[in-house]
Design a protein around this motif. Structure first.
Motif, PDB file in Angstrom:
ATOM      1  N   MET A  72       0.819  -1.208   0.000  1.00 14.86           N
ATOM      2  CA  MET A  72       0.000   0.000   0.000  1.00 14.86           C
ATOM      3  C   MET A  72       0.853   1.260   0.000  1.00 14.86           C
ATOM      4  SD  MET A  72      -3.006   1.251  -0.134  1.00 14.86           S
ATOM      5  CE  MET A  72      -4.153  -0.063   0.280  1.00 14.86           C
ATOM      6  N   LEU A  73       2.030   1.214   0.605  1.00 13.77           N
ATOM      7  CA  LEU A  73       2.852   2.409   0.732  1.00 13.77           C
ATOM      8  C   LEU A  73       3.840   2.585  -0.413  1.00 13.77           C
ATOM      9  CD1 LEU A  73       3.715   2.397   4.541  1.00 13.77           C
ATOM     10  CD2 LEU A  73       1.965   3.717   3.363  1.00 13.77           C
ATOM     11  N   LYS A  74       4.290   1.500  -1.041  1.00 10.38           N
ATOM     12  CA  LYS A  74       5.379   1.599  -1.999  1.00 10.38           C
ATOM     13  C   LYS A  74       4.956   1.413  -3.447  1.00 10.38           C
ATOM     14  CE  LYS A  74       8.839  -0.050   1.303  1.00 10.38           C
ATOM     15  NZ  LYS A  74       9.880  -1.053   1.580  1.00 10.38           N
ATOM     16  N   ILE A  75       3.797   0.856  -3.681  1.00  8.43           N
ATOM     17  CA  ILE A  75       3.342   0.588  -5.048  1.00  8.43           C
ATOM     18  C   ILE A  75       2.097   1.418  -5.307  1.00  8.43           C
ATOM     19  CG2 ILE A  75       2.659  -1.218  -6.684  1.00  8.43           C
ATOM     20  CD1 ILE A  75       4.124  -3.214  -5.036  1.00  8.43           C
ATOM     21  N   ASP A  76       1.862   1.745  -6.572  1.00 12.89           N
ATOM     22  CA  ASP A  76       0.726   2.587  -6.941  1.00 12.89           C
ATOM     23  C   ASP A  76      -0.570   1.785  -6.871  1.00 12.89           C
ATOM     24  OD1 ASP A  76       2.437   4.647  -7.367  1.00 12.89           O
ATOM     25  OD2 ASP A  76       2.711   4.197  -9.476  1.00 12.89           O
ATOM     26  N   ILE A  77      -1.003   1.462  -5.669  1.00 10.65           N
ATOM     27  CA  ILE A  77      -2.268   0.753  -5.433  1.00 10.65           C
ATOM     28  C   ILE A  77      -3.139   1.648  -4.576  1.00 10.65           C
ATOM     29  CG2 ILE A  77      -3.339  -1.249  -4.359  1.00 10.65           C
ATOM     30  CD1 ILE A  77      -0.907  -2.862  -5.081  1.00 10.65           C
ATOM     31  N   LEU A  78      -4.388   1.811  -4.972  1.00  4.11           N
ATOM     32  CA  LEU A  78      -5.227   2.792  -4.314  1.00  4.11           C
ATOM     33  C   LEU A  78      -6.367   2.190  -3.514  1.00  4.11           C
ATOM     34  CD1 LEU A  78      -5.472   5.473  -7.150  1.00  4.11           C
ATOM     35  CD2 LEU A  78      -3.917   5.413  -5.219  1.00  4.11           C
ATOM     36  N   ASP A  79      -6.622   0.901  -3.604  1.00  6.40           N
ATOM     37  CA  ASP A  79      -7.742   0.334  -2.860  1.00  6.40           C
ATOM     38  C   ASP A  79      -7.364  -1.039  -2.306  1.00  6.40           C
ATOM     39  OD1 ASP A  79      -8.132  -1.586  -4.952  1.00  6.40           O
ATOM     40  OD2 ASP A  79      -9.223  -0.062  -6.077  1.00  6.40           O
ATOM     41  N   ALA A  80      -8.210  -1.508  -1.363  1.00  6.06           N
ATOM     42  CA  ALA A  80      -7.938  -2.763  -0.675  1.00  6.06           C
ATOM     43  C   ALA A  80      -8.102  -3.970  -1.587  1.00  6.06           C
ATOM     44  CB  ALA A  80      -8.867  -2.888   0.540  1.00  6.06           C
ATOM     45  N   VAL A  81      -8.934  -3.861  -2.619  1.00  2.71           N
ATOM     46  CA  VAL A  81      -9.156  -4.998  -3.519  1.00  2.71           C
ATOM     47  C   VAL A  81      -7.873  -5.359  -4.256  1.00  2.71           C
ATOM     48  CG1 VAL A  81     -10.460  -5.794  -5.520  1.00  2.71           C
ATOM     49  CG2 VAL A  81     -11.592  -4.433  -3.759  1.00  2.71           C
ATOM     50  N   GLN A  82      -7.144  -4.374  -4.729  1.00  2.82           N
ATOM     51  CA  GLN A  82      -5.896  -4.646  -5.435  1.00  2.82           C
ATOM     52  C   GLN A  82      -4.842  -5.240  -4.507  1.00  2.82           C
ATOM     53  OE1 GLN A  82      -5.696  -0.536  -7.042  1.00  2.82           O
ATOM     54  NE2 GLN A  82      -5.424  -1.504  -9.032  1.00  2.82           N
ATOM     55  N   VAL A  83      -4.802  -4.772  -3.256  1.00  2.00           N
ATOM     56  CA  VAL A  83      -3.865  -5.350  -2.291  1.00  2.00           C
ATOM     57  C   VAL A  83      -4.240  -6.804  -2.002  1.00  2.00           C
ATOM     58  CG1 VAL A  83      -2.915  -5.151   0.029  1.00  2.00           C
ATOM     59  CG2 VAL A  83      -3.417  -3.100  -1.288  1.00  2.00           C
ATOM     60  N   ARG A  84      -5.542  -7.064  -1.877  1.00  4.77           N
ATOM     61  CA  ARG A  84      -5.985  -8.444  -1.634  1.00  4.77           C
ATOM     62  C   ARG A  84      -5.600  -9.350  -2.792  1.00  4.77           C
ATOM     63  NH1 ARG A  84     -12.115  -9.494  -2.541  1.00  4.77           N
ATOM     64  NH2 ARG A  84     -11.234  -9.299  -4.637  1.00  4.77           N
ATOM     65  N   ASN A  85      -5.794  -8.882  -4.032  1.00  2.00           N
ATOM     66  CA  ASN A  85      -5.427  -9.692  -5.195  1.00  2.00           C
ATOM     67  C   ASN A  85      -3.925  -9.937  -5.243  1.00  2.00           C
ATOM     68  OD1 ASN A  85      -8.119  -9.639  -5.882  1.00  2.00           O
ATOM     69  ND2 ASN A  85      -7.894  -7.945  -7.337  1.00  2.00           N
ATOM     70  N   SER A  86      -3.138  -8.918  -4.890  1.00  2.00           N
ATOM     71  CA  SER A  86      -1.684  -9.095  -4.877  1.00  2.00           C
ATOM     72  C   SER A  86      -1.257 -10.085  -3.801  1.00  2.00           C
ATOM     73  CB  SER A  86      -1.008  -7.741  -4.654  1.00  2.00           C
ATOM     74  OG  SER A  86       0.389  -7.874  -4.634  1.00  2.00           O
ATOM     75  N   LEU A  87      -1.907 -10.043  -2.636  1.00  2.25           N
ATOM     76  CA  LEU A  87      -1.600 -10.998  -1.561  1.00  2.25           C
ATOM     77  C   LEU A  87      -1.934 -12.418  -1.982  1.00  2.25           C
ATOM     78  CD1 LEU A  87      -0.756 -11.396   1.446  1.00  2.25           C
ATOM     79  CD2 LEU A  87      -3.176 -11.141   2.025  1.00  2.25           C
ATOM     80  N   GLN A  88      -3.041 -12.592  -2.658  1.00  2.00           N
ATOM     81  CA  GLN A  88      -3.430 -13.929  -3.114  1.00  2.00           C
ATOM     82  C   GLN A  88      -2.474 -14.438  -4.188  1.00  2.00           C
ATOM     83  OE1 GLN A  88      -7.375 -14.093  -4.693  1.00  2.00           O
ATOM     84  NE2 GLN A  88      -7.393 -16.325  -4.926  1.00  2.00           N
ATOM     85  N   GLU A  89      -1.974 -13.547  -5.040  1.00  2.00           N
ATOM     86  CA  GLU A  89      -1.086 -13.956  -6.118  1.00  2.00           C
ATOM     87  C   GLU A  89       0.291 -14.343  -5.609  1.00  2.00           C
ATOM     88  OE1 GLU A  89       0.633 -12.080 -10.343  1.00  2.00           O
ATOM     89  OE2 GLU A  89      -0.569 -10.871  -8.957  1.00  2.00           O
ATOM     90  N   HIS A  91       1.297 -14.758  -2.010  1.00  2.00           N
ATOM     91  CA  HIS A  91       1.314 -15.639  -0.830  1.00  2.00           C
ATOM     92  C   HIS A  91       0.214 -16.693  -0.848  1.00  2.00           C
ATOM     93  CE1 HIS A  91       4.381 -13.417   1.502  1.00  2.00           C
ATOM     94  NE2 HIS A  91       3.883 -12.339   0.921  1.00  2.00           N
ATOM     95  N   HIS A  92      -0.622 -16.702  -1.873  1.00  2.00           N
ATOM     96  CA  HIS A  92      -1.689 -17.701  -2.010  1.00  2.00           C
ATOM     97  C   HIS A  92      -2.605 -17.713  -0.791  1.00  2.00           C
ATOM     98  CE1 HIS A  92       0.626 -19.097  -5.440  1.00  2.00           C
ATOM     99  NE2 HIS A  92       1.681 -19.232  -4.649  1.00  2.00           N
ATOM    100  N   ASN A  93      -2.900 -16.544  -0.273  1.00  2.00           N
ATOM    101  CA  ASN A  93      -3.796 -16.404   0.879  1.00  2.00           C
ATOM    102  C   ASN A  93      -4.959 -15.519   0.453  1.00  2.00           C
ATOM    103  OD1 ASN A  93      -5.043 -16.267   3.324  1.00  2.00           O
ATOM    104  ND2 ASN A  93      -3.362 -15.291   4.415  1.00  2.00           N
ATOM    105  N   ASN A  94      -6.150 -16.098   0.420  1.00  2.00           N
ATOM    106  CA  ASN A  94      -7.339 -15.376  -0.035  1.00  2.00           C
ATOM    107  C   ASN A  94      -8.078 -14.825   1.189  1.00  2.00           C
ATOM    108  OD1 ASN A  94      -9.408 -14.323  -1.512  1.00  2.00           O
ATOM    109  ND2 ASN A  94     -10.389 -16.295  -1.958  1.00  2.00           N
ATOM    110  N   VAL A  95      -7.967 -13.532   1.402  1.00  2.00           N
ATOM    111  CA  VAL A  95      -8.637 -12.875   2.518  1.00  2.00           C
ATOM    112  C   VAL A  95      -9.617 -11.860   1.954  1.00  2.00           C
ATOM    113  CG1 VAL A  95      -6.653 -13.194   4.042  1.00  2.00           C
ATOM    114  CG2 VAL A  95      -6.850 -11.102   2.706  1.00  2.00           C
ATOM    115  N   SER A  96     -10.412 -11.291   2.822  1.00  2.36           N
ATOM    116  CA  SER A  96     -11.405 -10.306   2.395  1.00  2.36           C
ATOM    117  C   SER A  96     -10.794  -8.907   2.383  1.00  2.36           C
ATOM    118  CB  SER A  96     -12.618 -10.335   3.326  1.00  2.36           C
ATOM    119  OG  SER A  96     -12.246  -9.926   4.636  1.00  2.36           O
ATOM    120  N   SER A  97     -11.508  -8.004   1.739  1.00  2.00           N
ATOM    121  CA  SER A  97     -11.056  -6.607   1.713  1.00  2.00           C
ATOM    122  C   SER A  97     -11.135  -5.984   3.099  1.00  2.00           C
ATOM    123  CB  SER A  97     -11.907  -5.805   0.727  1.00  2.00           C
ATOM    124  OG  SER A  97     -11.798  -6.340  -0.573  1.00  2.00           O
TER     125      SER A  97
END
Length: 361
Positions: A72-89, A91-97
């Motif tokens: 969230m701080l270092k990459i141009d991501i503006l919402d929780a959905v994109q962070v969640r998708n990046s985490l799943q990609e 670390h293979h951990n599917n969490v909610s927004s």
């Protein structure tokens, strides 16, 4: 209130030594009900800590929490959905927004309005960096030879989002106060297209300024720019300047037309090559903002375009030349451009290397 095992042991020891529960609360700094729960639990179970809870386990690890915060701080991501998708990609951990938002709140990261500015492509950043490096060694005397010019548009009625109203929070409004949410003092009306607008042109230097030109009867075209601006104002202004003066203008269409370029070459005006989409480098932008504030604070406020025109001309003439000299901080602006662009490219290269390492076969 959650207490550590050491604090619970201290409470139990003080009560066993004969101190009352009420006096214990003042010494430990907890409420009476908390002391009573600790004593009751010790009497029933003989333990100074509570039984393990049956709540839901934490669904992210410490490493994944750091990944959420750093993304969230270092990459141009503006919402929780994109962070969640990046985490799943990764670390293979599917969490909610909602989980992403909770982890950000735990790290004291809050949502704010983003800063805004023109969209910069790679060629724009390269041009800005080249301009900054070419002029970074210029002294104040060098910049005093530059005439900074620009146009600006002022609306009769503006809504800049800076006004604040005072009322009770919505959940605390009483039945008799329900109308205070929409009462006149707490409501800001919007007028379509700002109720009309006026475009003006001006030029400044460290030691003087050009007359404020009100552009009336249509938009500013290249022929009008040559006749009404360059011929009538820029030329006489350059005559009164020091030798080897430089004229600065941005890359708006009326400024870059062939007719304008031919006229500047014919009258031998030295023009500064200005990087595209760089209004932040022009110190006159701060004066436009200051004039807009002054015009808005006038009492009575301008109600028609003629009054707005007169107010702009008057406020422009009232600006102190020391104020103009103060905003002419080109060395600081160029240093910030170099720092921002080089640091962003450095971070981009580091992140690119990290991603290539993570997804390497």
């Amino acid at each position: 209130m959650s207490l550590s095992p050491e604090e619970c042991t201290r409470i139990i020891t003080m009560v066993q030594e004969g101190r009352s529960q009420r006096s214990t609360t003042g010494t430990v700094g907890v409420s009476l009900s908390t002391v009573q729960r600790v004593i009751q639990r010790f009497q029933k179970t003989g333990m100074n800590i509570g039984r393990p809870g049956n709540g839901r386990p934490r669904c992210t690890t410490v490493r994944e929490d750091r990944f959420i915060v750093s993304n969230m701080l270092k990459i141009d991501i503006l919402d929780a959905v994109q962070v969640r998708n990046s985490l799943q990609e990764v670390h293979h951990n599917n969490v909610s927004s909602d989980t992403i938002l909770r982890r950000l709140r735990e790290a004291d990261i809050k949502r704010y309005r983003p800063a805004n500015g023109p969209k910069l492509l790679r060629e724009h950043r390269v041009a800005r960096l080249r301009f900054a490096r070419e002029h970074i060694r210029w002294t104040d005397e060098d910049w005093s030879r530059v005439i900074f010019s620009d146009e600006s548009r002022f609306c009769l009625f503006t809504n800049d989002g800076r006004r604040r109203v005072y009322r009770r929070p919505a959940p605390l409004l009483r039945v008799s106060d329900d109308s205070s949410y929409y009462r006149q003092a707490c409501f800001e009306e919007k007028v379509p297209f700002g109720g009309g607008s006026i475009m003006v042109w001006a030029g400044i230097s460290a030691e003087s300024r050009a007359e404020l030109v009100v552009i009336e009867n249509g938009s500013l075209t290249a022929p009008r720019y040559v006749e009404e601006i360059l011929n009538e104002h820029v030329g006489p202004f350059l005559v009164n300047m020091v030798a080897h003066s430089i004229f600065m203008q941005d890359n708006a269409r009326p400024h870059s037309a062939h007719l304008v370029n031919a006229y500047i070459q014919d009258v031998d005006i030295t023009r500064m090559e200005w990087p595209a989409r760089s209004p932040d480098l022009n110190p006159i932008e701060h004066l436009w903002d200051e004039i807009g504030r002054c015009v808005k604070q006038r009492s009575p406020a301008a109600a028609i375009l003629r009054e707005l025109r007169n107010a702009l001309v008057e406020e422009w003439s009232n600006i102190d030349q020391n104020r103009i000299r103060k905003v002419n901080s080109m060395a600081h602006r160029l240093n910030e451009v170099i720092r921002a662009i080089t640091s962003s490219w450095r971070k981009y290269n580091v992140l690119k290397c990290q991603k290539s390492f993570l997804f390497a076969d």
